[in-house]
Design a protein around this motif. Structure first.
Motif, mmCIF file in Angstrom:
data_model
loop_
_atom_site.group_PDB
_atom_site.id
_atom_site.type_symbol
_atom_site.label_atom_id
_atom_site.label_comp_id
_atom_site.label_asym_id
_atom_site.label_seq_id
_atom_site.Cartn_x
_atom_site.Cartn_y
_atom_site.Cartn_z
ATOM 1 N N ASP A 166 0.765 -1.117 0.007
ATOM 2 C CA ASP A 166 -0.205 0.018 -0.021
ATOM 3 C C ASP A 166 0.975 1.116 -0.160
ATOM 4 O O ASP A 166 1.438 1.769 0.863
ATOM 5 C CB ASP A 166 -0.819 0.116 1.327
ATOM 6 C CG ASP A 166 -1.932 0.927 1.122
ATOM 7 O OD1 ASP A 166 -1.766 2.017 0.372
ATOM 8 O OD2 ASP A 166 -2.864 1.252 1.874
ATOM 9 N N PHE A 167 1.282 1.773 -1.271
ATOM 10 C CA PHE A 167 2.018 2.825 -1.266
ATOM 11 C C PHE A 167 1.480 4.087 -0.786
ATOM 12 O O PHE A 167 1.879 5.022 -0.516
ATOM 13 C CB PHE A 167 2.785 2.976 -2.547
ATOM 14 C CG PHE A 167 3.949 2.032 -2.864
ATOM 15 C CD1 PHE A 167 5.057 2.454 -2.304
ATOM 16 C CD2 PHE A 167 3.773 0.596 -3.401
ATOM 17 C CE1 PHE A 167 6.280 1.410 -2.652
ATOM 18 C CE2 PHE A 167 4.752 -0.002 -3.235
ATOM 19 C CZ PHE A 167 6.033 0.187 -3.141
ATOM 20 N N ARG A 168 0.049 4.163 -0.790
ATOM 21 C CA ARG A 168 -0.589 5.557 -0.255
ATOM 22 C C ARG A 168 -0.047 5.374 1.050
ATOM 23 O O ARG A 168 0.117 6.618 1.776
ATOM 24 C CB ARG A 168 -2.283 5.325 -0.322
ATOM 25 C CG ARG A 168 -2.701 5.423 -1.803
ATOM 26 C CD ARG A 168 -4.113 5.123 -1.712
ATOM 27 N NE ARG A 168 -4.695 5.720 -3.037
ATOM 28 C CZ ARG A 168 -4.929 4.760 -4.189
ATOM 29 N NH1 ARG A 168 -4.411 3.634 -3.928
ATOM 30 N NH2 ARG A 168 -5.315 5.224 -5.009
ATOM 31 N N GLU A 169 -0.106 4.575 2.011
ATOM 32 C CA GLU A 169 0.293 4.433 3.316
ATOM 33 C C GLU A 169 1.542 4.704 3.347
ATOM 34 O O GLU A 169 2.144 5.449 4.157
ATOM 35 C CB GLU A 169 0.016 3.073 3.978
ATOM 36 C CG GLU A 169 0.578 2.895 5.490
ATOM 37 C CD GLU A 169 0.232 1.859 6.109
ATOM 38 O OE1 GLU A 169 -0.725 1.952 7.107
ATOM 39 O OE2 GLU A 169 0.605 0.471 5.758
ATOM 40 N N ILE A 170 2.659 4.276 2.594
ATOM 41 C CA ILE A 170 4.284 4.666 2.704
ATOM 42 C C ILE A 170 4.256 6.139 2.328
ATOM 43 O O ILE A 170 4.777 6.800 3.159
ATOM 44 C CB ILE A 170 4.805 3.823 1.431
ATOM 45 C CG1 ILE A 170 4.982 2.387 1.848
ATOM 46 C CG2 ILE A 170 6.052 4.448 1.309
ATOM 47 C CD1 ILE A 170 5.524 1.486 0.761
ATOM 48 N N GLN B 54 3.327 8.843 -6.408
ATOM 49 C CA GLN B 54 2.308 10.022 -6.627
ATOM 50 C C GLN B 54 1.954 9.777 -8.098
ATOM 51 O O GLN B 54 0.577 10.137 -8.120
ATOM 52 C CB GLN B 54 3.391 11.129 -6.419
ATOM 53 C CG GLN B 54 3.472 11.745 -4.971
ATOM 54 C CD GLN B 54 4.593 12.828 -4.962
ATOM 55 O OE1 GLN B 54 5.113 13.350 -5.871
ATOM 56 N NE2 GLN B 54 4.524 13.079 -3.705
ATOM 57 N N ALA B 55 2.534 9.804 -9.066
ATOM 58 C CA ALA B 55 1.650 9.524 -10.345
ATOM 59 C C ALA B 55 0.945 8.276 -10.348
ATOM 60 O O ALA B 55 -0.097 8.283 -10.917
ATOM 61 C CB ALA B 55 2.947 9.496 -11.456
ATOM 62 N N LEU B 56 1.397 7.130 -9.711
ATOM 63 C CA LEU B 56 0.557 6.086 -9.767
ATOM 64 C C LEU B 56 -0.636 6.255 -8.874
ATOM 65 O O LEU B 56 -2.040 5.910 -9.255
ATOM 66 C CB LEU B 56 1.207 4.875 -9.170
ATOM 67 C CG LEU B 56 0.831 3.260 -9.095
ATOM 68 C CD1 LEU B 56 0.467 2.819 -10.549
ATOM 69 C CD2 LEU B 56 1.353 2.475 -8.121
ATOM 70 N N VAL B 57 -0.701 6.820 -7.759
ATOM 71 C CA VAL B 57 -1.833 6.936 -6.870
ATOM 72 C C VAL B 57 -2.739 7.935 -7.272
ATOM 73 O O VAL B 57 -3.964 7.935 -7.542
ATOM 74 C CB VAL B 57 -1.465 7.566 -5.256
ATOM 75 C CG1 VAL B 57 -2.749 7.885 -4.780
ATOM 76 C CG2 VAL B 57 -0.442 6.503 -4.693
ATOM 77 N N ALA B 58 -2.290 8.875 -8.244
ATOM 78 C CA ALA B 58 -3.153 10.007 -8.800
ATOM 79 C C ALA B 58 -3.823 9.526 -9.946
ATOM 80 O O ALA B 58 -4.641 10.170 -10.695
ATOM 81 C CB ALA B 58 -2.434 11.357 -9.054
ATOM 82 N N GLN B 59 -3.104 8.528 -10.601
ATOM 83 C CA GLN B 59 -3.627 7.720 -11.787
ATOM 84 C C GLN B 59 -3.700 8.873 -13.097
ATOM 85 O O GLN B 59 -4.477 8.712 -13.892
ATOM 86 C CB GLN B 59 -5.340 7.345 -11.632
ATOM 87 C CG GLN B 59 -5.257 6.380 -10.611
ATOM 88 C CD GLN B 59 -6.672 5.841 -10.649
ATOM 89 O OE1 GLN B 59 -7.561 6.380 -10.816
ATOM 90 N NE2 GLN B 59 -6.803 4.424 -10.073
ATOM 91 N N ASN B 60 -2.445 9.519 -12.906
ATOM 92 C CA ASN B 60 -2.218 10.345 -14.010
ATOM 93 C C ASN B 60 -1.330 10.029 -15.118
ATOM 94 O O ASN B 60 -1.238 10.606 -16.167
ATOM 95 C CB ASN B 60 -1.575 11.921 -13.429
ATOM 96 C CG ASN B 60 -2.362 12.748 -12.743
ATOM 97 O OD1 ASN B 60 -3.619 12.544 -12.774
ATOM 98 N ND2 ASN B 60 -1.878 13.505 -11.724
ATOM 99 N N THR B 61 -0.841 8.693 -14.800
ATOM 100 C CA THR B 61 0.268 8.344 -15.816
ATOM 101 C C THR B 61 0.195 6.581 -15.824
ATOM 102 O O THR B 61 -0.105 6.189 -14.582
ATOM 103 C CB THR B 61 1.489 8.911 -15.668
ATOM 104 O OG1 THR B 61 2.496 8.480 -16.896
ATOM 105 C CG2 THR B 61 2.137 8.436 -14.539
ATOM 106 N N ASN B 62 0.527 6.065 -17.041
ATOM 107 C CA ASN B 62 0.799 4.870 -16.737
ATOM 108 C C ASN B 62 1.983 4.519 -17.701
ATOM 109 O O ASN B 62 2.052 4.444 -18.703
ATOM 110 C CB ASN B 62 -0.454 3.719 -17.309
ATOM 111 C CG ASN B 62 -0.031 2.371 -17.579
ATOM 112 O OD1 ASN B 62 1.143 1.856 -17.482
ATOM 113 N ND2 ASN B 62 -1.088 1.619 -17.373
#
Length: 391
Positions: A66-70, A334-342
């Motif tokens: 859970d990288f949001r937690e990290i 941050q990019a992954l969590v924000a879903q702004n990029t793949n």
């Protein structure tokens, strides 16, 4: 609020279910603590003869850590490498060394830390709809949790390819490469679970599991489908045996342009789309974190040198802790969590620092891998003192 882990004893079976379906069962600290405590209790409980590990929800077994937690803990000033990763690696080792049989069931999305949890069980089941992968280089990190130890033991250079390119695996791939043991069709998972729970003696659950494999009574790979990654092995071995990421890229470009690489040309490959696939692999590498790529190659190669799983986990902890001090992990997450990029399949690429492979300092990476930590994963088990130069 639901518990992140469901733990029940049914018959002689201890049934553990990751229970965060809204986040595809991403591993957080609470889940790790609950799993560790439950496994410790069941290890000494004569009423439990085996453990089943699965995940709640249709989307997947586990999306990884859970990288949001990290990120949240980092904002609070917590030393993540000393808390999150160490606890996770100890849990993975506990599963790998558990004194009772453990059956894991991987379905749907099973990524990174999810593979590490399930992949060290004594009997590892995948369903026909599973999608496994080590996506770490796509968000500025490295395969960890025993991943390098597992990747280094795949045939030829396939582990190097999987680690660097964040390639997804099918059920057939997973079995052929040693990530899983048997495929059970999705529609039979309920029957399998019931059979394990109803068994009078589940000290040999592997026998029960194989009765539910596709093509009952057949071998481990029965019904698992074609192993697509293995079909590319000749050019993967030729290109990914190079000593650096830059050299791998050069070989991929040369091969995709029809040149001979390590005695092989695309026209002679067993992969009919070898040139196009090699070009795609090179394009993928250019989108990923240069620092993560260099560190991943070094880490996977280090795991080949006779390391035990415990030794690999120690090295991975040192490297993971170093990455929490580097900008790419936070940029990528941050990019992954924000879903702004793949980073693998779309045009946008995070602002990696450094942006070029030539600017990555290998000396720092080697030092990170070799510097012992004050609080390691197994300070006594490996003879590593509690006192050292790093926290």
């Amino acid at each position: 609020m639901n518990s992140p882990l469901s733990a029940v004893i049914v018959g002689r079976l201890g049934h553990l279910s990751l229970n965060r379906p809204d986040s595809i069962n991403a591993i957080d600290l609470a889940m790790m603590q609950a799993m560790t405590e439950t496994l410790d209790t069941w290890a000494d409980d004569p009423a439990v003869s085996a453990v089943l590990l699965d995940g709640v929800g249709d989307y997947g077994f586990c999306a990884g850590g859970d990288f949001r937690e990290i990120l949240s803990k980092a904002a609070e000033g917590m030393t993540i490498g000393s808390v999150f990763f160490r606890n996770e690696y100890r849990l993975i080792a506990k599963l790998a060394e558990y004194p009772k049989p453990v059956v894991s069931i991987m379905h749907g999305m099973t990524m990174g830390g999810g593979i590490s949890l399930a992949g060290h069980a004594s009997t590892r089941v995948v369903t026909d709809g599973v999608k496994l992968g080590q996506p770490e280089t796509g968000y500025g990190f490295v395969p960890d949790g025993g991943a390098t130890w597992r990747l280094a033991r795949t045939p030829g250079e396939l582990g190097t390819y999987l680690a660097l390119n964040s390639v997804d695996l099918t059920a057939g791939d997973a079995i052929a490469l040693g990530f899983a043991d048997v495929m059970v069709p999705t529609e039979r998972i309920g029957e399998l679970t019931t059979a394990l729970e109803a068994a009078d003696d589940v000290t040999a659950p592997d026998e029960i599991v194989r009765r539910f494999a596709s093509g009952a009574g057949a071998g481990a790979g029965a019904g698992a489908g074609a192993a697509t990654v293995l079909d590319r092995r000749d050019w993967i071995d030729a290109c990914y045996s190079a000593g650096t990421v830059e050299a791998i890229l050069e070989r991929l470009w040369a091969f995709s342009n029809g040149e001979e690489v390590d005695g092989l040309r695309a026209a002679d490959s067993s992969d009919p789309d070898a040139a196009a696939n090699a070009a795609t692999a090179a394009d993928t590498l250019l989108r990923l974190s240069p620092t993560a790529l260099v560190a991943t190659l070094r880490s996977v190669r280090a795991a080949r040198d006779g390391e035990t799983l415990r030794e690999a986990l120690e090295r991975e902890l040192r490297l993971a802790r170093w990455f929490t001090t580097q900008p790419d992990l936070f940029t990528g997450v941050q990019a992954l969590v924000a879903q702004n990029t793949n980073t693998l399949h779309q045009g946008s690429v995070p602002d990696w620092k450094p942006a070029d492979l030539a600017d990555v300092d290998l000396t720092d990476i080697i030092a990170a891998m070799e510097t012992q930590l004050r609080h390691s994963v197994f300070p006594r088990g490996l003879g590593i003192p509690e006192e050292a130069t790093e926290a």
